[in-house]
Motif scaffolding. Structure first.
Motif, mmCIF file in Angstrom:
data_model
loop_
_atom_site.group_PDB
_atom_site.id
_atom_site.type_symbol
_atom_site.label_atom_id
_atom_site.label_comp_id
_atom_site.label_asym_id
_atom_site.label_seq_id
_atom_site.Cartn_x
_atom_site.Cartn_y
_atom_site.Cartn_z
ATOM 1 N N ILE A 385 0.862 -1.190 0.000
ATOM 2 C CA ILE A 385 0.000 0.000 0.000
ATOM 3 C C ILE A 385 0.895 1.235 0.000
ATOM 4 O O ILE A 385 1.911 1.292 0.696
ATOM 5 N N GLN A 386 0.495 2.247 -0.776
ATOM 6 C CA GLN A 386 1.176 3.536 -0.740
ATOM 7 C C GLN A 386 0.309 4.545 -0.004
ATOM 8 O O GLN A 386 -0.865 4.728 -0.320
ATOM 9 N N ALA A 387 0.886 5.163 1.013
ATOM 10 C CA ALA A 387 0.218 6.226 1.758
ATOM 11 C C ALA A 387 0.689 7.556 1.193
ATOM 12 O O ALA A 387 1.880 7.849 1.208
ATOM 13 N N MET A 388 -0.244 8.370 0.703
ATOM 14 C CA MET A 388 0.099 9.609 0.016
ATOM 15 C C MET A 388 -0.452 10.812 0.782
ATOM 16 O O MET A 388 -1.656 10.888 1.049
ATOM 17 N N LEU A 389 0.444 11.723 1.132
ATOM 18 C CA LEU A 389 0.030 12.995 1.728
ATOM 19 C C LEU A 389 0.325 14.114 0.739
ATOM 20 O O LEU A 389 1.473 14.252 0.289
ATOM 21 N N PRO A 390 -0.675 14.934 0.383
ATOM 22 C CA PRO A 390 -0.434 16.011 -0.580
ATOM 23 C C PRO A 390 0.377 17.145 0.035
ATOM 24 O O PRO A 390 0.140 17.558 1.179
ATOM 25 N N LYS A 391 1.309 17.668 -0.712
ATOM 26 C CA LYS A 391 2.129 18.783 -0.235
ATOM 27 C C LYS A 391 1.311 20.057 -0.049
ATOM 28 O O LYS A 391 1.658 20.905 0.782
ATOM 29 N N ARG A 392 0.239 20.193 -0.825
ATOM 30 C CA ARG A 392 -0.525 21.446 -0.825
ATOM 31 C C ARG A 392 -1.136 21.771 0.532
ATOM 32 O O ARG A 392 -1.499 22.927 0.795
ATOM 33 N N ILE A 393 -1.273 20.774 1.423
ATOM 34 C CA ILE A 393 -1.863 21.071 2.729
ATOM 35 C C ILE A 393 -0.835 21.672 3.688
ATOM 36 O O ILE A 393 -1.211 22.171 4.748
ATOM 37 N N PHE A 394 0.440 21.625 3.325
ATOM 38 C CA PHE A 394 1.493 22.111 4.205
ATOM 39 C C PHE A 394 2.021 23.461 3.724
ATOM 40 O O PHE A 394 2.165 23.691 2.515
ATOM 41 N N SER A 395 2.358 24.311 4.658
ATOM 42 C CA SER A 395 3.029 25.570 4.328
ATOM 43 C C SER A 395 4.434 25.271 3.830
ATOM 44 O O SER A 395 4.955 24.160 3.984
ATOM 45 N N ALA A 396 5.063 26.297 3.261
ATOM 46 C CA ALA A 396 6.445 26.127 2.808
ATOM 47 C C ALA A 396 7.356 25.757 3.975
ATOM 48 O O ALA A 396 8.279 24.933 3.824
#
Length: 411
Positions: A385-396
């Protein structure tokens, strides 16, 4: 032993070879001049490189996970030497990573290994148009596994407890590939009583394959197997997955992305094989479009004292952690725990907070699924299984923290 040929060149020469546009040079390198010193390279390998640039703009990033559009998670014109490592009987092993195999090349951190004309499965015996019965006879001669694994490549200074970042610089397949299904294998081992084999020719630009009239498949080349040599004194099957890498089979790991694997033996001793021109999540009949690489280039960057319990990847849009097990439940919980532990330690967010983020905006996809009831190989592929977290939810700032957790030299 250094069987590969070393080539020292300016970054612009290398960029021309991989077809990068001049505006991409300016975007990543300022005035376009390459600083190939070790110190400069290590700075750019970390948060000071393209990951920081991409992180600052990720909220507006397109959904693309690849590098076809020029978007990358690293600065492509920052590298050391380029070493050419051809596939030969001396540099290729079959289906496993053998700790007894001598290194065929030794490189510095930040160097690029160019693998020209890699081999197809089963020792390059798979040929276009070969009938299914003939292929099956060949397959049975390789009980250790199908992959033509090239290596190992040693990295100076690598010791257990370090991590190697494998940067996908160039992935250009040969002009053909195949999809096949063997009776008793895949997700539906009892549903089909006959084997299946479908050959493809690719267009000259390696953009697509015609499946049948009215059905066209876009190509997204990947390396299915990338690994550091596992610990131990016995060969490890390339069908397995561990913190060292192994059977990654991650469709998102295209040009412009990075894979991080843990070093378990001195020198790391990197292997790669199992080229795919396209592949879906799950690979449910157990193959994508299997192929080989006409031009494969991977940059290996060593990061000191980084603890990872499973392979992780970075794309322009996501952080990805892989989990494996004998069941999908085991694989999912392994991927989830890896993500929670890693992101919590990197950002200072509580484990509960990261658990919540995974539930709110994470994506858990089946990377590999098979239910083998028959087979020729000594080992079966695990569920992944690949667990994916989108970068867009995090600030720079948060993205910088996550990058630093993998690339501490960027501090």
């Amino acid at each position: 032993m250094t069987a590969g040929k070393s080539i020292t060149g300016q970054a612009n020469d290398f960029d021309d070879a991989v077809g990068l546009a001049h505006d991409e040079h300016r975007r990543f390198a300022g005035d376009g001049r390459a600083d190939c010193s070790r110190r400069g390279l290590l700075k750019l390998a970390g948060i000071g490189g393209a990951s920081m640039i991409l992180g600052a703009t990720a909220h507006a990033a397109p959904a693309s996970e690849g590098g076809r559009d020029g978007t990358r998670v690293f600065a492509p014109n920052r590298h050391g030497k380029v070493h050419t490592l051809p596939s030969t009987p001396e540099t290729v092993r079959f289906g496993e990573m053998d700790p007894a195999a001598p290194s065929v090349l030794e490189i510095e951190s930040g160097d690029v290994v160019h693998y020209p004309n890699t081999w197809t499965h089963w020792g390059n015996e798979a040929k276009f148009g070969m009938p299914l019965a003939e292929r099956n006879a060949i397959r049975k001669r390789y009980p250790q596994g199908p992959q033509s694994m090239i290596g190992p490549v040693s990295i100076k200074g690598a010791v257990p407890g370090d991590v190697v970042e494998c940067r996908m610089i160039r992935l250009r397949p040969i002009d053909w590939g195949w999809n096949s299904a063997v009776k008793g294998m895949g997700a539906l081992p009892g549903d089909f009583q006959e084997g299946y084999l479908h050959y493809f020719r690719f267009d000259a630009e390696r953009r697509f394959a015609e499946f049948s009239p009215g059905v066209r498949i876009p190509l997204a080349p990947t390396q299915g197997t990338i690994a550091a040599q596992p610990a131990g004194d016995k060969p490890t099957s390339a069908l397995l997955l561990g913190a060292y890498g192994g059977s990654i089979s991650l469709p998102a790991l295209v040009e412009g992305t990075s894979l991080f694997v843990s070093v378990q033996v001195p020198g790391a001793k990197m292997w790669t094989g199992d080229s795919n021109a396209a592949q879906g999540d799950g690979v449910v009949n157990q193959t994508g479009i299997e192929s080989a690489m006409e031009d494969l280039r991977i940059q290996y960057v060593l990061h000191k004292r980084v603890a990872l319990s499973a392979p992780v990847a970075e794309t322009p849009t996501h952080w990805i952690a892989l989990g494996s097990g004998t069941t999908l439940e085991e694989a999912l919980t392994a991927a989830l725990r890896q993500t929670i532990g890693w992101i919590s330690a990197a950002t200072g967010l509580s484990r509960h907070d990261v658990y919540a983020l995974c539930s709110i905006d994470g994506s858990f996809r089946v990377t590999q699924y098979a239910n083998q009831t028959e087979g020729n190989y000594r080992f079966q592929s695990p569920k992944v299984i690949q667990a994916m977290l989108p970068k867009r939810i995090f600030s720079a700032e948060r993205q910088a923290q996550i990058s630093r957790s993998l690339r501490p030299e960027g501090l």
